[in-house]
Write a protein that holds these residues in place. Structure first.
Motif, mmCIF file in Angstrom:
data_model
loop_
_atom_site.group_PDB
_atom_site.id
_atom_site.type_symbol
_atom_site.label_atom_id
_atom_site.label_comp_id
_atom_site.label_asym_id
_atom_site.label_seq_id
_atom_site.Cartn_x
_atom_site.Cartn_y
_atom_site.Cartn_z
ATOM 1 N N SER B 846 -2.448 102.900 131.817
ATOM 2 C CA SER B 846 -2.200 101.478 132.052
ATOM 3 C C SER B 846 -3.484 100.687 132.207
ATOM 4 O O SER B 846 -3.483 99.485 132.117
ATOM 5 C CB SER B 846 -1.329 101.285 133.289
ATOM 6 O OG SER B 846 -1.985 101.874 134.381
ATOM 7 N N ASN B 847 -4.588 101.352 132.431
ATOM 8 C CA ASN B 847 -5.833 100.573 132.489
ATOM 9 C C ASN B 847 -6.815 101.021 131.426
ATOM 10 O O ASN B 847 -7.982 100.691 131.479
ATOM 11 C CB ASN B 847 -6.453 100.673 133.887
ATOM 12 C CG ASN B 847 -6.776 102.119 134.225
ATOM 13 O OD1 ASN B 847 -6.362 103.035 133.519
ATOM 14 N ND2 ASN B 847 -7.497 102.305 135.305
ATOM 15 N N SER B 871 -4.458 95.809 137.495
ATOM 16 C CA SER B 871 -4.101 96.322 136.180
ATOM 17 C C SER B 871 -3.020 95.474 135.542
ATOM 18 O O SER B 871 -2.234 95.949 134.747
ATOM 19 C CB SER B 871 -3.609 97.743 136.343
ATOM 20 O OG SER B 871 -2.494 97.729 137.192
ATOM 21 N N SER B 872 -2.946 94.223 135.899
ATOM 22 C CA SER B 872 -1.793 93.447 135.448
ATOM 23 C C SER B 872 -1.978 92.871 134.052
ATOM 24 O O SER B 872 -1.035 92.417 133.442
ATOM 25 C CB SER B 872 -1.529 92.303 136.426
ATOM 26 O OG SER B 872 -2.754 91.638 136.657
ATOM 27 N N ASP B 873 -3.199 92.953 133.530
ATOM 28 C CA ASP B 873 -3.430 92.322 132.228
ATOM 29 C C ASP B 873 -2.796 93.096 131.086
ATOM 30 O O ASP B 873 -2.386 92.526 130.087
ATOM 31 C CB ASP B 873 -4.928 92.225 131.955
ATOM 32 C CG ASP B 873 -5.566 91.152 132.803
ATOM 33 O OD1 ASP B 873 -6.794 91.009 132.740
ATOM 34 O OD2 ASP B 873 -4.816 90.456 133.511
ATOM 35 N N TRP B 874 -2.796 94.369 131.220
ATOM 36 C CA TRP B 874 -2.387 95.192 130.101
ATOM 37 C C TRP B 874 -0.998 95.780 130.335
ATOM 38 O O TRP B 874 -0.682 96.240 131.407
ATOM 39 C CB TRP B 874 -3.397 96.330 129.917
ATOM 40 C CG TRP B 874 -4.730 95.805 129.504
ATOM 41 C CD1 TRP B 874 -5.692 95.337 130.318
ATOM 42 C CD2 TRP B 874 -5.214 95.673 128.178
ATOM 43 N NE1 TRP B 874 -6.766 94.930 129.592
ATOM 44 C CE2 TRP B 874 -6.510 95.123 128.257
ATOM 45 C CE3 TRP B 874 -4.679 95.962 126.917
ATOM 46 C CZ2 TRP B 874 -7.270 94.863 127.130
ATOM 47 C CZ3 TRP B 874 -5.449 95.699 125.806
ATOM 48 C CH2 TRP B 874 -6.729 95.153 125.906
ATOM 49 N N VAL B 875 -0.202 95.734 129.308
ATOM 50 C CA VAL B 875 1.167 96.243 129.425
ATOM 51 C C VAL B 875 1.306 97.495 128.567
ATOM 52 O O VAL B 875 0.894 97.509 127.407
ATOM 53 C CB VAL B 875 2.175 95.177 128.937
ATOM 54 C CG1 VAL B 875 3.585 95.712 129.035
ATOM 55 C CG2 VAL B 875 2.005 93.909 129.750
ATOM 56 N N VAL B 876 1.903 98.489 129.134
ATOM 57 C CA VAL B 876 2.035 99.757 128.394
ATOM 58 C C VAL B 876 3.410 99.880 127.793
ATOM 59 O O VAL B 876 4.414 99.619 128.460
ATOM 60 C CB VAL B 876 1.804 100.945 129.360
ATOM 61 C CG1 VAL B 876 2.046 102.254 128.630
ATOM 62 C CG2 VAL B 876 0.403 100.904 129.897
ATOM 63 N N LYS B 885 -2.517 93.782 125.454
ATOM 64 C CA LYS B 885 -2.990 92.821 126.436
ATOM 65 C C LYS B 885 -1.941 91.722 126.531
ATOM 66 O O LYS B 885 -1.523 91.170 125.527
ATOM 67 C CB LYS B 885 -4.315 92.228 125.976
ATOM 68 C CG LYS B 885 -4.967 91.390 127.036
ATOM 69 C CD LYS B 885 -6.454 91.289 126.846
ATOM 70 C CE LYS B 885 -7.037 90.492 128.004
ATOM 71 N NZ LYS B 885 -8.365 90.847 128.292
ATOM 72 N N ALA B 886 -1.573 91.420 127.758
ATOM 73 C CA ALA B 886 -0.463 90.483 127.958
ATOM 74 C C ALA B 886 -0.758 89.147 127.306
ATOM 75 O O ALA B 886 -1.832 88.557 127.471
ATOM 76 C CB ALA B 886 -0.244 90.283 129.451
ATOM 77 N N GLY B 887 0.201 88.684 126.541
ATOM 78 C CA GLY B 887 0.073 87.350 125.935
ATOM 79 C C GLY B 887 -0.797 87.324 124.699
ATOM 80 O O GLY B 887 -1.070 86.277 124.148
#
Lengths: 242, 920, 288
Positions: B846-847, B871-876, B885-887
């Motif tokens: 996740s990171n 670790s909220s930027d990246w979504v697995v 990467k989110a968005g």
């Protein structure tokens, strides 16, 4: 488990590999019997009593030209570490009775006493390994005490092979190690083997060494038995006033 | 004289037996001093001069100060048999070390059997505890020595037990504590080895406030043994071995038979002072405390991170993580399938000596130069150890070995003491003189007796040759290939006859058995056998006559075995080729000489055999072995590259496999209960899970029902990417179990099979110079052929099993040492050589993700976010094994190619590591 | 054993009438008793008693067991006697079984009291460890090595001596986590529980030959008996058990007379045994 300590060379009880346990023999312990003896090898204590030669009880078994030798081996309830009630006719007792009978029969001059019966009763008071040998040694003493004519003294000793060393006279702990156990019975003066039993497996050349060791043990016991009998005879002589 | 000892014993069934044992007293036990006039000095070990002091040590001194005793400056020690027995019951490894000291002819340690000596036997008194009785026995023996030798030498009883010392002095025996004796010797480095008894008044300077009044109990007390045993019986506690996560030392797993999933232990408090490898008793935490873990490459306290390492060769090398990723979006996280627990008691400690270095710290001002330093082991699973030393200046910045002594519940760290300084990373032990004495003198050559031996065939006329890596000097195998009149070939594999020189039971054999295998490091080799054997006497060098053990087949042109025979032989190799040379010869169509023809014949046979093996289901896995080219002067790596496998390599491999299989069949036929074989258990469904998941993510369907099915699936796994197949194979390798040695008496024949080679039976025969297992197999084969007798060790089933276990253990260690060496040199290579290169993604996190660098054969983590950020930027995306990467549309998928930058950084002094960063 | 001729029988009867038995004893004299303790080191307690040519060995072993549900606060004691074939050829095989069971039952009656356990010479409540769960089972094994009459007395004496020699290891109880479980027991090697043998009764057998009774009959004399009575007496002179053997009937006054004689003889026997036990203990203590 180390049966022979590699640093000191001693066994668990402090003996060297070819040391035998302390032996003690006493004659005449059962007054009522024709001959009796007590034999101890370390903690193994055995009483043997001989009744005979006497009239055959069971006429069907009578042999016309020689004596009938019968033997019974039994262990007391308290003879082993854990107390168990032993039925008299169990397989191990029968087997050992047979073994002792055959061994003693080989050395008694049976043709001198036809149509008679000689009973050998062996009772184990304490078992700590080597009961078979102790029984045979006790029986020899008892037969001598009874004055029964014999070819020679039969003595027996056991030997084993643990931690790559031949060991003389195994006690219970060494016996239950699962290594080979050789029991030898010989006629002392004539050097003939009358009993040879072994369990487990051994390569042949190691077996020769172990058997040789056991035979030497037997000879040492024969020496001791002779001394005991000599002492006893001297005692009888003095009692008789000679 | 006969005494008897009796005691009551309780059997497993709960019955009480009284046990009576005989105890014989002897008068033929001698004191062991060479200068004694009374005793028989044939077995004496103590020094010849009467001026030396003879030390008698008590049990606690042996148990706690074993490192001090091993130091050669301490000598002339009498170890009483009562002390030896107590040590054996309390700590087997210390006992083995003392035993080694006593049998070593160079050290003057004498074992005195005081229990069986008539004058020193001590009978139990009523109301005396066993400890008191043993102390009394020690004093009586010391007194006996004093009377026996007192006039000529000084006898000293060394004990730290105050009560014992007081009584000894009262009885007129000179006694001293360890510290005072060592101080009197005047050697400060010895003082360091002395383990101080843990007393509360020793001040500890550390970051924490450890003043006695402020000391608080950090860890909960371990439960007493009886409670642990009854808890285990009732199923409240579970017993198992603690395995610390190498990548997160505050997380550990305990696998126990009483519970199907592994119990996870999180956090220092729950680990409660247990070490990696200890056997512990664990209590499950109550249901409401069940947290789930995240598979971040992160942990709590200290800054431990994943390191760049070699691509693993089997499941054992793969770093373990907790449960796979769960989606960060969404509801309450699911309960992890690993129940959490905490350690309540330690059943068996697994304390060793550890290698590492001291944390940097300023030199202490006062305290007579005694510094309290923190030692950090190289093995991340071991916590930091606090030691005291007077030589701080000497030890800082160096690699040292430290042993652990104790860890009470008041201290944050365990206490230990420093043992040794080591030069390089590896502690190489030279062969002792006893071992070298077993070797035949050089120069050695074949003698007439060797040839006259009827068991040995003279094959010196055959055209035998060997093919090995370049620069190889320990040649253990050679081949020949002779065309026969009937169109068939006679092919022979000749293996160095090591057992002709290494006889069972000799010190040479013992040492080799302990080492188990040669260890191959990047720059050098730690040999199992002395160099004169490995490189000269046994090695099948060219143009010299040598002894060998041969397996000779008659093969048809399509490599079917018509007959096999085995014999000891004498050969003369005509050429020692390297793989490159052999390949070049075969490829050069102009060469037609007999040697090249033989090579080509062998090659064609080998190809047929290999194809047959693959049809049967043998696996070809990718093990990207890395090779270094080292600068001879600076010992720095010059170049690093993947090991090239050529046809010549495969040819030799094929015949070695065939020889191993033939020999395995032969020895099993003769010794079905005591053959040493090698098996490879098939991987279980769980182990193949990661492979299947990854394969599914890229749309690949793998059939893992059998090794053949898997092999076929792997062959079919081709994509447009030329590297795709290799990558899948690498992933498959990670799932495999290790092959292990075992004794044939321990398992049923169906379990003998080797999964990877698709062979029903296998063993190791072809490398006796570097593997002890092969030495054992040589002996078995010689006995099977009736050449020599089987040594009695084979009769002992349990001992053979422990030999097999030891070999497996040594093999593992050698592998780990090898890998560590390679990893170390990798770091050295990349220091000052930052490189940009291509890499493939192997696993998503996740990171970040884990990549494999094909050019150098290494793998490591690449972080997408900085460690301490969230670790909220990246979504697995679990199903598709992608991280986005989110968005944005930026996404990375598994097996995707990326470009990375490799550089060596040193966040902590003396701890350089290779860092991989993404080049966007 | 060879049968007795008429002349011999008359000799025995006559001698007894004259208060001069074949071996020179008076009617109520015991043969010399010799006692050895600790002959079987593997047992918790053992003794060997020789009464002339009669030789018996008794061993006592204690094992952990569960008390019977009828008497949860008492331990269990069991007595077994085995006649070894060395004593007489007729004991071979199953020949000695009848005699063995007869002796066992007689001893049980004399020493252990009735079914409810009341009035036992050996108090089983000292054998309990945890009420209802764990107790000591005492196995008393007698072995007749050589038989020359008066086996019951010899066995009784041997049991008394063996009990004085018995040491039962002290136990510490570790209770399991739940009260229903079998508690675990830890043995201590050093401390022992000694039995108090002052309450243990001795057995006196009186054999009626002709019109007189004799104590301690030999095998020959026993063959001539008309009836015999064994009385078990404790220190206070109380009767703990009574057994009558033999076919001939006895007049009740004769029975009462025999009992009083037995009491008298029993006192002497008791004191002799006590002094022997004390001597043996002193010797053992000195050896320590």
């Amino acid at each position: 488990m180390e049966y022979v300590d590699s640093l000191t060379g001693f066994r668990l009880d402090g003996r060297r590999p070819n040391d035998m346990r302390q032996i003690r023999g006493e004659i005449g312990v059962v007054a009522k019997a024709d001959g009796s003896a007590l034999f101890e090898m370390g903690n193994t204590k055995v009483i043997a009593a001989v009744y005979g030669p006497r009239e055959v009880q069971n006429k069907g078994q009578q042999i016309n030209n020689q004596a009938l030798v019968r033997c019974e081996y039994s262990m007391a309830n308290f003879s082993t570490g854990d107390r168990t009630r032993r039925p008299k006719g169990d397989r191990r007792s029968t087997e050992i009775s047979l073994v002792i009978r055959q061994t003693m029969e080989a050395c008694i001059l049976v043709h001198l006493m036809p149509r008679s019966q000689i009973d050998i009763f062996v009772q184990v008071l304490q078992a700590d390994g080597g009961t078979r040998s102790a029984c045979i040694n006790a029986a020899t003493l008892a037969l001598a005490d009874a004055g029964i004519p014999m070819r020679d003294l039969v003595t027996s000793c056991s030997a084993g092979y643990l931690s790559s060393t031949p060991l003389l006279d195994l006690n219970y702990v060494e016996d239950s190690a699962g290594g080979p156990d050789v029991t030898v019975g010989i006629l002392a003066k004539t050097d003939k083997v009358t009993l040879l039993q072994m369990d487990s497996k051994l390569p042949i050349d190691i077996f020769e060494n172990v058997m040789q060791l056991a035979i030497e043990g037997c000879k040492a016991i024969a020496q001791y038995i002779r001394e005991v009998l000599l002492e006893n005879t001297k005692l009888l002589e003095s009692r008789k006033g000679l | 004289m006969l005494q008897s000892k009796s005691f009551a014993k309780k059997t497993k069934q709960g019955r009480v037996i009284k046990v009576v044992r005989e105890h014989y007293l002897r008068d033929d036990i001698y004191c062991g001093a060479t200068f004694c006039k009374v005793c028989d000095t044939s077995a004496a070990r103590l020094s010849a001069s009467a001026s030396a002091t003879i030390l008698i040590v008590d049990t606690n001194v042996v148990l706690n100060q074993i490192d001090l005793l091993e130091n050669p400056k301490i000598d002339d020690v009498v170890v009483l048999s009562v002390v030896l027995e107590e040590v054996r019951h309390k700590n087997l490894s210390v006992y083995n070390r003392v035993k080694a000291l006593c049998t070593n002819p160079l050290r003057k340690f004498f074992v005195f059997s005081n229990e069986h000596h008539r004058d020193t036997y001590v009978k139990d008194m009523i109301g005396e505890s066993p400890n008191d009785r043993n102390d009394r026995a020690i004093r009586v023996a010391a007194r006996w020595y004093q009377i026996h030798l007192g006039e000529s030498t000084q006898i000293l009883l060394i004990t730290n037990d105050r009560e014992n010392k007081k009584r000894a002095t009262e009885e007129g025996i000179s006694a001293e504590t360890v510290e005072s004796y060592v101080k009197s010797l005047g050697k400060p480095d010895l003082l360091d080895l002395v383990v101080l008894s843990s007393s509360v008044d020793v001040p500890m300077e550390d970051v924490e406030d450890l003043r006695p009044s402020k000391k608080k109990i950090i860890y909960s007390e371990h439960k007493p043994m009886s409670e642990v045993t009854s808890g285990l019986l009732h199923g409240i506690y579970h017993q198992g071995k603690l395995r610390v996560n190498r990548y997160n030392p505050f997380e550990a797993y305990v696998g126990s038979e009483s519970i199907s999933e592994e119990i996870v232990i999180c956090g220092r408090a729950n680990m409660n002072r247990a070490f990696h490898g200890d056997i512990v008793a664990v209590e499950l935490l109550p249901q409401d405390q069940w947290r789930d873990g995240k598979s971040l490459i992160i942990d709590d306290d200290d800054d431990d991170e994943e390191e760049v390492h070699l691509v693993p060769n089997s499941a054992d090398d793969v770093p373990r993580f907790e449960n796979p990723v769960q989606p960060t979006s969404g509801s309450s996280p699911p309960v992890s399938s690993h129940p959490p627990g905490r350690v309540v008691g330690i059943i068996k400690r697994n304390w060793h000596s550890y290698c590492g270095s001291l944390d940097p710290m300023p030199m202490p001002a006062g305290n007579a130069g005694v510094a309290h330093a923190l030692f950090a082991s190289k093995d991340r699973r071991i916590p930091k150890i606090r030691i005291q030393t007077r030589q701080l200046g000497n030890l800082l910045d160096k690699r040292i070995i430290v042993a652990v002594d104790s860890w009470d519940c008041l201290s944050r760290y365990p206490s230990g003491h420093y043992v040794l300084l080591i030069e390089n990373d590896i502690n190489s032990r030279p062969f002792s003189s006893q071992v070298l004495a077993c070797l035949p003198p050089l120069p050695w050559s074949l003698s007439l007796e060797d040839l006259a031996n009827s068991n040995r065939e003279d094959l010196r006329h055959l055209r035998v040759f060997s093919v090995d890596p370049p620069g190889c000097r320990d040649i253990d195998d050679a081949l020949h290939c002779k065309p026969l009149g009937n169109g068939n070939f006679e092919v022979g594999v000749h293996i160095a006859d090591v057992t002709n020189f290494v006889l069972p039971g000799t010190p040479l054999d013992e040492e080799a058995s302990q080492r188990g295998t040669s260890v191959y490091l990047v720059e050098r080799r730690i040999d199992m056998l002395p160099k004169s054997l490995t490189e000269d006497i046994c090695s099948l060098c060219s143009d010299v006559e040598r002894l060998s053990f041969s397996v000779i087949w008659e093969l048809t042109p399509d490599a079917n075995i018509v007959s096999t025979r085995y014999t000891k032989s004498a050969i003369k190799s005509c050429a020692a080729l390297s793989y490159v040379e052999a390949q070049a010869r075969m490829d050069d169509s102009r060469l037609m000489d007999p040697l090249t023809t033989d090579l080509r014949n062998l090659n064609s046979l080998a190809k047929i055999m290999r194809l047959r093996r693959i049809k049967r289901g043998a696996l070809t896995l990718a093990s990207p072995e890395v090779k270094f080219q080292i600068d001879t002067e600076t010992h720095d790596p010059l170049d690093i590259g993947m090991y090239q496998i050529r046809e010549a390599n495969q040819m030799i491999e094929e015949f070695m496999l065939a020889a191993n299989i033939s020999v395995a069949e032969k020895i099993l036929k003769h010794f079905s209960l005591c053959s040493l074989l090698r098996r490879h258990p098939s991987p279980t469904k769980e182990m193949l899970e990661p492979l299947l998941r990854t394969a599914a993510a890229v749309g690949l369907d793998l059939d893992v029902s059998s090794s053949k099915a898997l092999a076929d699936s792997l062959d079919r796994a081709v994509g447009d990417d030329p590297y795709f197949n290799k990558l899948i194979r690498i992933l498959a390798t990670r799932c495999m179990t290790q092959a292990i040695y075992f004794s044939s008496g321990d398992l049923s024949p169906s379990e003998f099979s080797h999964y990877g080679l698709a062979a029903p039976i296998y063993t190791h025969f072809t490398s006796p110079i570097r593997r002890y297992a092969d030495v054992i197999v040589h002996r078995l084969l010689a006995a099977a052929l009736g050449i020599s007798r089987l040594p009695p060790i084979f009769m002992d089933g349990p001992q053979l099993t422990s030999i097999a276990d030891n070999l497996n253990y040594r093999h593992r260690n050698a592998q780990m040492a090898s890998r560590a060496s390679v990893e170390l040199h990798t770091v050295i290579f990349f220091r000052n050589r930052p490189t940009d290169t291509e890499a493939r993604i192997l696993k998503i996190k996740s990171n970040g993700f884990i990549v494999f660098v094909p050019k150098f054969g290494i793998e490591g983590p690449v972080y997408l976010v900085a460690k301490d950020k969230g670790s909220s930027d990246w979504v697995v995306d679990e199903a598709h094994q992608k991280v986005t990467k989110a968005g944005t549309k930026i996404t990375y998928g598994i097996l995707q190619t990326v470009r990375i930058h490799m550089e060596v950084v040193e966040p902590q002094p003396n701890r350089p590591k290779l860092q991989l960063t993404l080049i966007i | 054993m060879v049968g007795l001729s008429l002349g011999e029988k008359q000799f025995i009867h006559g001698g007894i009438a004259e208060d001069l038995r074949t071996d020179g004893r008076k009617r109520l004299h015991y043969r010399p008793i010799s006692i050895e303790t600790g002959v079987i080191p593997q047992a918790n307690g053992s003794a060997r008693v020789r009464l002339g040519a009669t030789d018996v060995i008794v061993s006592i072993k204690a094992e952990l067991g569960k008390p019977s549900s009828l008497q949860p606060d008492k331990g269990k004691v069991a007595i077994f006697v085995d006649c070894s074939s060395t004593a007489a050829p007729m004991f071979e095989g199953r020949g000695g079984e009848e005699l063995s069971s007869e002796l066992s039952v007689a001893l049980q009656r004399c020493l252990l009291g009735g079914k409810s356990g009341a009035g036992a010479g050996i108090d089983p409540s000292s054998l309990v460890i945890v009420e209802g769960k764990v107790c000591w089972d005492l196995y008393i094994d007698g072995l007749v090595v050589s038989s020359d009459g008066n086996l019951l007395d010899a066995l009784g004496a041997a049991i008394k001596v063996a009990l004085s020699n018995t040491g039962i290891p002290k136990v510490t109880v570790i209770l399991g986590p739940s009260p229903n479980d079998q508690p675990d027991v830890d043995l201590s090697d050093e401390e022992f529980l000694q039995f108090d043998t002052t309450g243990v009764p001795v057995i006196v057998t009186l054999t009626k030959v002709g019109r007189h009774y004799i104590a301690d009959a030999t095998l020959e004399e026993e063959s001539q008996m008309s009836s015999a009575m064994s009385v078990s007496l404790n220190r206070h002179g109380h009767i703990c058990g009574l057994t009558k053997r033999g076919g001939a009937g006895l007049d009740p006054s004769v029975v009462l007379d025999m009992i009083s004689v037995a009491q008298h003889v029993g006192e002497q026997l008791m004191s002799m045994l006590d002094s022997e036990i004390a001597a043996a203990e002193a010797a053992a203590a000195q050896e320590q």
